[in-house]
Design a protein around this motif. Structure first.
Motif, PDB file in Angstrom:
ATOM      1  N   GLU A  88      18.151   8.295  11.606  1.00 38.48           N
ATOM      2  CA  GLU A  88      19.165   7.267  11.874  1.00 38.48           C
ATOM      3  C   GLU A  88      20.151   7.234  10.710  1.00 38.48           C
ATOM      4  O   GLU A  88      19.752   7.036   9.564  1.00 38.48           O
ATOM      5  CB  GLU A  88      18.504   5.886  11.991  1.00 38.48           C
ATOM      6  N   ALA A  89      21.419   7.392  11.009  1.00 41.57           N
ATOM      7  CA  ALA A  89      22.429   7.396   9.941  1.00 41.57           C
ATOM      8  C   ALA A  89      22.404   6.094   9.140  1.00 41.57           C
ATOM      9  O   ALA A  89      22.530   6.116   7.911  1.00 41.57           O
ATOM     10  CB  ALA A  89      23.819   7.620  10.536  1.00 41.57           C
ATOM     11  N   SER A  90      22.197   4.954   9.823  1.00 43.54           N
ATOM     12  CA  SER A  90      22.266   3.668   9.136  1.00 43.54           C
ATOM     13  C   SER A  90      21.088   3.427   8.187  1.00 43.54           C
ATOM     14  O   SER A  90      21.175   2.581   7.292  1.00 43.54           O
ATOM     15  CB  SER A  90      22.337   2.525  10.154  1.00 43.54           C
ATOM     16  N   THR A  91      19.988   4.146   8.395  1.00 43.11           N
ATOM     17  CA  THR A  91      18.802   3.910   7.565  1.00 43.11           C
ATOM     18  C   THR A  91      18.367   5.138   6.770  1.00 43.11           C
ATOM     19  O   THR A  91      17.387   5.064   6.032  1.00 43.11           O
ATOM     20  CB  THR A  91      17.616   3.442   8.438  1.00 43.11           C
ATOM     21  N   ARG A  92      19.097   6.254   6.923  1.00 45.69           N
ATOM     22  CA  ARG A  92      18.674   7.506   6.284  1.00 45.69           C
ATOM     23  C   ARG A  92      18.492   7.341   4.770  1.00 45.69           C
ATOM     24  O   ARG A  92      17.468   7.715   4.215  1.00 45.69           O
ATOM     25  CB  ARG A  92      19.669   8.626   6.576  1.00 45.69           C
ATOM     26  N   ARG A  93      19.499   6.796   4.106  1.00 48.41           N
ATOM     27  CA  ARG A  93      19.425   6.677   2.642  1.00 48.41           C
ATOM     28  C   ARG A  93      18.275   5.752   2.218  1.00 48.41           C
ATOM     29  O   ARG A  93      17.486   6.093   1.330  1.00 48.41           O
ATOM     30  CB  ARG A  93      20.744   6.168   2.074  1.00 48.41           C
ATOM     31  N   GLY A  94      18.170   4.584   2.834  1.00 44.40           N
ATOM     32  CA  GLY A  94      17.109   3.639   2.469  1.00 44.40           C
ATOM     33  C   GLY A  94      15.727   4.200   2.749  1.00 44.40           C
ATOM     34  O   GLY A  94      14.801   4.025   1.949  1.00 44.40           O
ATOM     35  N   ALA A  95      15.575   4.878   3.897  1.00 49.37           N
ATOM     36  CA  ALA A  95      14.279   5.478   4.242  1.00 49.37           C
ATOM     37  C   ALA A  95      13.933   6.588   3.253  1.00 49.37           C
ATOM     38  O   ALA A  95      12.795   6.687   2.785  1.00 49.37           O
ATOM     39  CB  ALA A  95      14.300   6.008   5.668  1.00 49.37           C
ATOM     40  N   ALA A  96      14.913   7.418   2.916  1.00 54.63           N
ATOM     41  CA  ALA A  96      14.680   8.510   1.966  1.00 54.63           C
ATOM     42  C   ALA A  96      14.299   7.962   0.598  1.00 54.63           C
ATOM     43  O   ALA A  96      13.379   8.471  -0.059  1.00 54.63           O
ATOM     44  CB  ALA A  96      15.915   9.405   1.867  1.00 54.63           C
ATOM     45  N   GLU A 155       0.866  -1.187   0.000  1.00 50.43           N
ATOM     46  CA  GLU A 155       0.000   0.000   0.000  1.00 50.43           C
ATOM     47  C   GLU A 155       0.901   1.235   0.000  1.00 50.43           C
ATOM     48  O   GLU A 155       1.357   1.678   1.054  1.00 50.43           O
ATOM     49  CB  GLU A 155      -0.910  -0.016   1.235  1.00 50.43           C
ATOM     50  N   SER A 156       1.133   1.762  -1.174  1.00 53.41           N
ATOM     51  CA  SER A 156       2.164   2.788  -1.347  1.00 53.41           C
ATOM     52  C   SER A 156       1.869   4.111  -0.644  1.00 53.41           C
ATOM     53  O   SER A 156       2.762   4.948  -0.533  1.00 53.41           O
ATOM     54  CB  SER A 156       2.420   3.036  -2.830  1.00 53.41           C
ATOM     55  N   ARG A 157       0.657   4.300  -0.172  1.00 57.08           N
ATOM     56  CA  ARG A 157       0.308   5.549   0.528  1.00 57.08           C
ATOM     57  C   ARG A 157       0.148   5.358   2.033  1.00 57.08           C
ATOM     58  O   ARG A 157      -0.330   6.262   2.714  1.00 57.08           O
ATOM     59  CB  ARG A 157      -1.017   6.092   0.000  1.00 57.08           C
ATOM     60  N   HIS A 158       0.516   4.222   2.548  1.00 58.78           N
ATOM     61  CA  HIS A 158       0.229   3.914   3.957  1.00 58.78           C
ATOM     62  C   HIS A 158       0.877   4.957   4.868  1.00 58.78           C
ATOM     63  O   HIS A 158       2.097   5.097   4.920  1.00 58.78           O
ATOM     64  CB  HIS A 158       0.712   2.506   4.311  1.00 58.78           C
ATOM     65  N   ALA A 159       0.040   5.684   5.606  1.00 61.91           N
ATOM     66  CA  ALA A 159       0.514   6.784   6.455  1.00 61.91           C
ATOM     67  C   ALA A 159       1.436   6.292   7.568  1.00 61.91           C
ATOM     68  O   ALA A 159       2.446   6.938   7.876  1.00 61.91           O
ATOM     69  CB  ALA A 159      -0.673   7.540   7.047  1.00 61.91           C
ATOM     70  N   GLY A 160       1.111   5.165   8.182  1.00 58.99           N
ATOM     71  CA  GLY A 160       1.950   4.646   9.264  1.00 58.99           C
ATOM     72  C   GLY A 160       3.331   4.264   8.779  1.00 58.99           C
ATOM     73  O   GLY A 160       4.335   4.528   9.459  1.00 58.99           O
ATOM     74  N   ALA A 161       3.411   3.648   7.606  1.00 57.30           N
ATOM     75  CA  ALA A 161       4.718   3.292   7.039  1.00 57.30           C
ATOM     76  C   ALA A 161       5.503   4.553   6.705  1.00 57.30           C
ATOM     77  O   ALA A 161       6.710   4.629   6.966  1.00 57.30           O
ATOM     78  CB  ALA A 161       4.538   2.421   5.798  1.00 57.30           C
ATOM     79  N   ARG A 162       4.835   5.545   6.166  1.00 56.43           N
ATOM     80  CA  ARG A 162       5.518   6.808   5.851  1.00 56.43           C
ATOM     81  C   ARG A 162       6.035   7.478   7.126  1.00 56.43           C
ATOM     82  O   ARG A 162       7.144   7.995   7.153  1.00 56.43           O
ATOM     83  CB  ARG A 162       4.586   7.750   5.091  1.00 56.43           C
ATOM     84  N   ARG A 163       5.214   7.469   8.187  1.00 57.96           N
ATOM     85  CA  ARG A 163       5.649   8.067   9.459  1.00 57.96           C
ATOM     86  C   ARG A 163       6.887   7.356  10.000  1.00 57.96           C
ATOM     87  O   ARG A 163       7.844   7.982  10.457  1.00 57.96           O
ATOM     88  CB  ARG A 163       4.531   8.000  10.504  1.00 57.96           C
ATOM     89  N   GLY A 164       6.847   6.033   9.956  1.00 57.30           N
ATOM     90  CA  GLY A 164       7.980   5.256  10.442  1.00 57.30           C
ATOM     91  C   GLY A 164       9.237   5.517   9.637  1.00 57.30           C
ATOM     92  O   GLY A 164      10.333   5.679  10.196  1.00 57.30           O
ATOM     93  N   LEU A 165       9.098   5.574   8.330  1.00 63.29           N
ATOM     94  CA  LEU A 165      10.254   5.865   7.476  1.00 63.29           C
ATOM     95  C   LEU A 165      10.783   7.269   7.732  1.00 63.29           C
ATOM     96  O   LEU A 165      11.999   7.488   7.725  1.00 63.29           O
ATOM     97  CB  LEU A 165       9.887   5.678   6.003  1.00 63.29           C
ATOM     98  N   THR A 166       9.884   8.201   7.962  1.00 62.08           N
ATOM     99  CA  THR A 166      10.309   9.575   8.272  1.00 62.08           C
ATOM    100  C   THR A 166      11.136   9.590   9.551  1.00 62.08           C
ATOM    101  O   THR A 166      12.166  10.263   9.627  1.00 62.08           O
ATOM    102  CB  THR A 166       9.080  10.513   8.382  1.00 62.08           C
TER     103      THR A 166
END
Length: 195
Positions: A157-165, A141-152
């Protein structure tokens, strides 16, 4: 009207394969049942006997539909009802049942993935695993608000910044959410290689 006597009679009727009388007694017990689990078990037994022993496909379909209506579309009920609808050639009903079930399963899976990711991120200090779970949720679900919040949150976190972005950028781009894309630009620029 004695319930232990009814239970004993049901056991005997099943042992002696007296299917129509067994169904009648199961219906009586299901109607009297104060336990949802017991009622569901009796209704499933009725549907199974109608299908497997009496060979009354239409009655079995009606019984499985009652189970789904009263107790939801668990995998056992959906599979049994879908199989019966298919053998009856009731394709549009089967498609409708499977679409509803798949939509519900998709929502459940997405919610579970986000809950898993949140726990990994917030309570277990495992941002890389959280990133993977959030990505899986957005893949569903590409618009999932909870997933977007978590990724934000993982942008911090330096280790996940690039992947999350990258995951957020793909989500925003796929949904033409240009504001969201602009908001994560600083994090994406921070991870860009220096030229």
């Amino acid at each position: 009207g004695d319930l232990p006597a009814l239970d004993a009679r049901i056991t005997l009727l099943e042992a002696h394969q007296k299917w129509p009388r067994l169904i009648a007694d199961l219906q009586v017990r299901a109607a009297r049942s104060t336990s949802a689990i017991g009622r569901r078990a009796d209704l499933v037994k009725i549907a199974t006997v109608e299908r497997d022993h009496i060979g009354d496909r239409e009655a079995a379909i009606a019984s499985w539909q009652q189970v789904v209506t009263e107790f939801g579309d668990d995998p056992e009920s959906v599979e049994a009802l879908a199989d019966l609808l298919a053998t009856a050639g009731r394709w549009s009903e089967m498609v409708s049942l499977l679409e509803r079930s798949a939509d519900r399963d998709t929502r459940r899976t997405t919610e579970r993935l986000v809950r898993l990711a949140d726990a990994l991120r917030e309570h277990l200090a495992q941002p890389e695993r959280a990133l993977t779970a959030y990505r899986h949720a957005l893949a569903i679900e590409s618009r999932h608000a909870g997933a977007r919040r978590g990724l934000t949150a993982l942008l911090d976190e330096a280790s996940t910044r690039r992947g999350a972005a990258d995951a957020l950028a793909a989500s925003y781009r796929d949904n033409q959410d240009w504001t969201g894309l602009v908001e994560i630009l600083p994090a994406r620029l921070a991870e860009a290689p220096d030229d």
